[in-house]
Scaffold this motif. Sequence first.
Motif, PDB file in Angstrom:
ATOM      1  N   ALA A 156       0.756  -1.155  -0.014  1.00  0.00           N
ATOM      2  CA  ALA A 156       0.023   0.060   0.037  1.00  0.00           C
ATOM      3  C   ALA A 156       0.864   1.291   0.106  1.00  0.00           C
ATOM      4  CB  ALA A 156      -0.973   0.089   1.195  1.00  0.00           C
ATOM      5  N   ASP A 157       1.863   1.107   0.814  1.00  0.00           N
ATOM      6  CA  ASP A 157       2.814   2.501   1.023  1.00  0.00           C
ATOM      7  C   ASP A 157       3.237   3.005  -0.523  1.00  0.00           C
ATOM      8  OD1 ASP A 157       2.237   2.993   3.581  1.00  0.00           O
ATOM      9  OD2 ASP A 157       4.186   1.858   4.041  1.00  0.00           O
ATOM     10  N   ALA A 158       3.928   1.952  -1.162  1.00  0.00           N
ATOM     11  CA  ALA A 158       4.376   2.114  -2.378  1.00  0.00           C
ATOM     12  C   ALA A 158       3.491   2.285  -3.629  1.00  0.00           C
ATOM     13  CB  ALA A 158       5.328   0.767  -3.080  1.00  0.00           C
ATOM     14  N   ARG A 159       2.215   1.939  -3.543  1.00  0.00           N
ATOM     15  CA  ARG A 159       1.283   1.921  -4.557  1.00  0.00           C
ATOM     16  C   ARG A 159       0.337   2.981  -4.528  1.00  0.00           C
ATOM     17  NH1 ARG A 159       1.598  -2.996  -7.884  1.00  0.00           N
ATOM     18  NH2 ARG A 159      -0.242  -2.367  -8.862  1.00  0.00           N
ATOM     19  N   LEU A 160       0.268   3.645  -2.782  1.00  0.00           N
ATOM     20  CA  LEU A 160      -0.791   4.559  -2.601  1.00  0.00           C
ATOM     21  C   LEU A 160      -0.905   5.756  -3.912  1.00  0.00           C
ATOM     22  CD1 LEU A 160      -3.187   4.644  -0.955  1.00  0.00           C
ATOM     23  CD2 LEU A 160      -1.594   6.026   0.644  1.00  0.00           C
ATOM     24  N   ALA A 161       0.192   6.318  -4.167  1.00  0.00           N
ATOM     25  CA  ALA A 161       0.359   7.516  -5.089  1.00  0.00           C
ATOM     26  C   ALA A 161      -0.448   7.055  -6.518  1.00  0.00           C
ATOM     27  CB  ALA A 161       1.744   7.792  -5.322  1.00  0.00           C
ATOM     28  N   GLY A 162      -0.090   6.003  -6.953  1.00  0.00           N
ATOM     29  CA  GLY A 162      -0.493   5.779  -8.048  1.00  0.00           C
ATOM     30  C   GLY A 162      -2.372   5.500  -8.213  1.00  0.00           C
ATOM     31  N   PHE A 163      -2.436   5.057  -6.995  1.00  0.00           N
ATOM     32  CA  PHE A 163      -3.984   4.423  -6.650  1.00  0.00           C
ATOM     33  C   PHE A 163      -4.851   5.800  -6.569  1.00  0.00           C
ATOM     34  CE2 PHE A 163      -7.731   3.683  -3.961  1.00  0.00           C
ATOM     35  CZ  PHE A 163      -8.078   2.460  -4.357  1.00  0.00           C
ATOM     36  N   ARG A 164      -4.197   6.957  -5.883  1.00  0.00           N
ATOM     37  CA  ARG A 164      -4.781   8.180  -5.705  1.00  0.00           C
ATOM     38  C   ARG A 164      -4.785   8.673  -7.309  1.00  0.00           C
ATOM     39  NH1 ARG A 164      -4.203  12.006  -0.815  1.00  0.00           N
ATOM     40  NH2 ARG A 164      -5.436  13.105  -2.198  1.00  0.00           N
ATOM     41  N   ALA A 165      -3.978   8.636  -8.008  1.00  0.00           N
ATOM     42  CA  ALA A 165      -4.223   9.310  -9.461  1.00  0.00           C
ATOM     43  C   ALA A 165      -5.152   8.721 -10.282  1.00  0.00           C
ATOM     44  CB  ALA A 165      -2.665   9.076  -9.906  1.00  0.00           C
ATOM     45  N   GLN A 166      -5.552   7.177  -9.963  1.00  0.00           N
ATOM     46  CA  GLN A 166      -6.289   6.484 -10.758  1.00  0.00           C
ATOM     47  C   GLN A 166      -7.549   6.487 -10.183  1.00  0.00           C
ATOM     48  OE1 GLN A 166      -5.188   2.267 -10.329  1.00  0.00           O
ATOM     49  NE2 GLN A 166      -6.548   1.551 -11.916  1.00  0.00           N
ATOM     50  N   VAL A 167      -7.907   6.900  -8.771  1.00  0.00           N
ATOM     51  CA  VAL A 167      -9.231   6.965  -8.204  1.00  0.00           C
ATOM     52  C   VAL A 167      -9.407   8.160  -7.217  1.00  0.00           C
ATOM     53  CG1 VAL A 167     -10.762   5.492  -6.600  1.00  0.00           C
ATOM     54  CG2 VAL A 167      -9.356   4.452  -7.917  1.00  0.00           C
ATOM     55  N   ASP A 168     -10.537   8.776  -7.801  1.00  0.00           N
ATOM     56  CA  ASP A 168     -10.823  10.076  -7.044  1.00  0.00           C
ATOM     57  C   ASP A 168     -11.165  10.029  -5.575  1.00  0.00           C
ATOM     58  OD1 ASP A 168     -11.613  13.054  -7.910  1.00  0.00           O
ATOM     59  OD2 ASP A 168     -12.847  12.360  -6.181  1.00  0.00           O
ATOM     60  N   VAL A 169     -10.751  10.662  -4.586  1.00  0.00           N
ATOM     61  CA  VAL A 169     -11.098  10.656  -3.289  1.00  0.00           C
ATOM     62  C   VAL A 169     -12.432  10.559  -2.923  1.00  0.00           C
ATOM     63  CG1 VAL A 169      -8.779  11.426  -2.449  1.00  0.00           C
ATOM     64  CG2 VAL A 169     -10.615  13.072  -2.750  1.00  0.00           C
ATOM     65  N   ARG A 170     -13.308  11.123  -3.749  1.00  0.00           N
ATOM     66  CA  ARG A 170     -14.761  11.168  -3.558  1.00  0.00           C
ATOM     67  C   ARG A 170     -15.426   9.968  -3.836  1.00  0.00           C
ATOM     68  NH1 ARG A 170     -15.172  16.707  -6.350  1.00  0.00           N
ATOM     69  NH2 ARG A 170     -13.721  15.637  -7.720  1.00  0.00           N
ATOM     70  N   ARG A 171     -14.791   9.134  -4.616  1.00  0.00           N
ATOM     71  CA  ARG A 171     -15.236   7.938  -4.949  1.00  0.00           C
ATOM     72  C   ARG A 171     -15.780   6.976  -3.571  1.00  0.00           C
ATOM     73  NH1 ARG A 171     -14.173   6.256 -10.217  1.00  0.00           N
ATOM     74  NH2 ARG A 171     -15.640   4.457  -9.980  1.00  0.00           N
ATOM     75  N   THR A 172     -16.776   6.301  -3.683  1.00  0.00           N
ATOM     76  CA  THR A 172     -17.074   5.024  -2.594  1.00  0.00           C
ATOM     77  C   THR A 172     -15.943   3.935  -2.742  1.00  0.00           C
ATOM     78  OG1 THR A 172     -19.101   5.854  -2.103  1.00  0.00           O
ATOM     79  CG2 THR A 172     -18.487   3.643  -1.453  1.00  0.00           C
ATOM     80  N   LEU A 173     -15.319   3.355  -2.045  1.00  0.00           N
ATOM     81  CA  LEU A 173     -14.449   2.238  -2.021  1.00  0.00           C
ATOM     82  C   LEU A 173     -14.931   1.186  -1.234  1.00  0.00           C
ATOM     83  CD1 LEU A 173     -10.797   3.881  -1.430  1.00  0.00           C
ATOM     84  CD2 LEU A 173     -12.180   3.559  -3.436  1.00  0.00           C
TER      85      LEU A 173
END
Lengths: 162, 144
Positions: free
Chosen positions: A96-113
Amino acid sequence: MSPLPRTLLDAILIAALGATIGLAVNHRLVGDAFSGRLAAPAAVAATPAARLPQPVLLAEVRELAATGAVPVDARDAALYSEGHLPGAISLPLGEADARLAGFRAQVDVRRTLVLYCNGYGCPDSFDLGLQLIKAGYQDVRVFEGGFPEWRDAGLPVEKGAR
Amino acid sequence: MKRSGRLSYHLCRLLLGGVFVWAGAVKALDVPAFAGQVAAYRLLPYAWNYAVASTLPYVELLAGALLLANQRLKPAALLLGVLNGLFIVVLLSVLARGLQIDCGCFGPDAGTTPLQALGRDVVLLALAVAVYRQHDRYAPPAGP
């Protein structure tokens, strides 16, 4: 002094009183749990409890998936490629630490996870949920039944690496 | 002799009561998180995890508070003893099934393994038995 039956009766009364108080305080939560209405979107507010990933049931996961929520697979990449929820993004807790930046670029923080891992015995999705909330995601749910419950319910499963 | 016995009796009572007031309060403050931990034991249908998580903390709080307040000691000790016996059985089932979970005994952030929790519950059970058995000797006679 007090004979056992009297003591036993008092103990049962204490338990009943405690349970009644608990049910009175939490009647909405229990009612929602038994009617399957748990963690409706409106329940996500700035209360301390909302800063934790909210548990969701299988039925609600299906609804959420149909309304554009993003399934997130917290298991490792090998398990993900063997089978995952349709459209799920792989984000193993260990990476998660390594991939979080990429994940944030891919998924908007307002989306429901909707996070999941290997079912009730698996804490990874909850832990990942805490990290994602810290990273700014506002609506993080955890499907505690996880991949096993989804698969065993006969729902569609996608295969293949990320 | 009698004096030290009375002292240890009251220490047992206060310790047992304090532990359960603390455990109950921590869990009552975050019932959804505790429900998740109850679910991790994989013993109950989903919604029942919420029922247990909603009620158990208040039962612990009430029984613990009675011990602290020196009221209804025997029933409160009996109730906590039975609860502890139940916790021990549940934890043994966790070990037998090889589940890797947090016991959830003291809320979401305590991080106790089932084996540690089992050891602690045996001690708490001993305290409950001590309070129950010593009550008639050391407690002031009950009113009318």
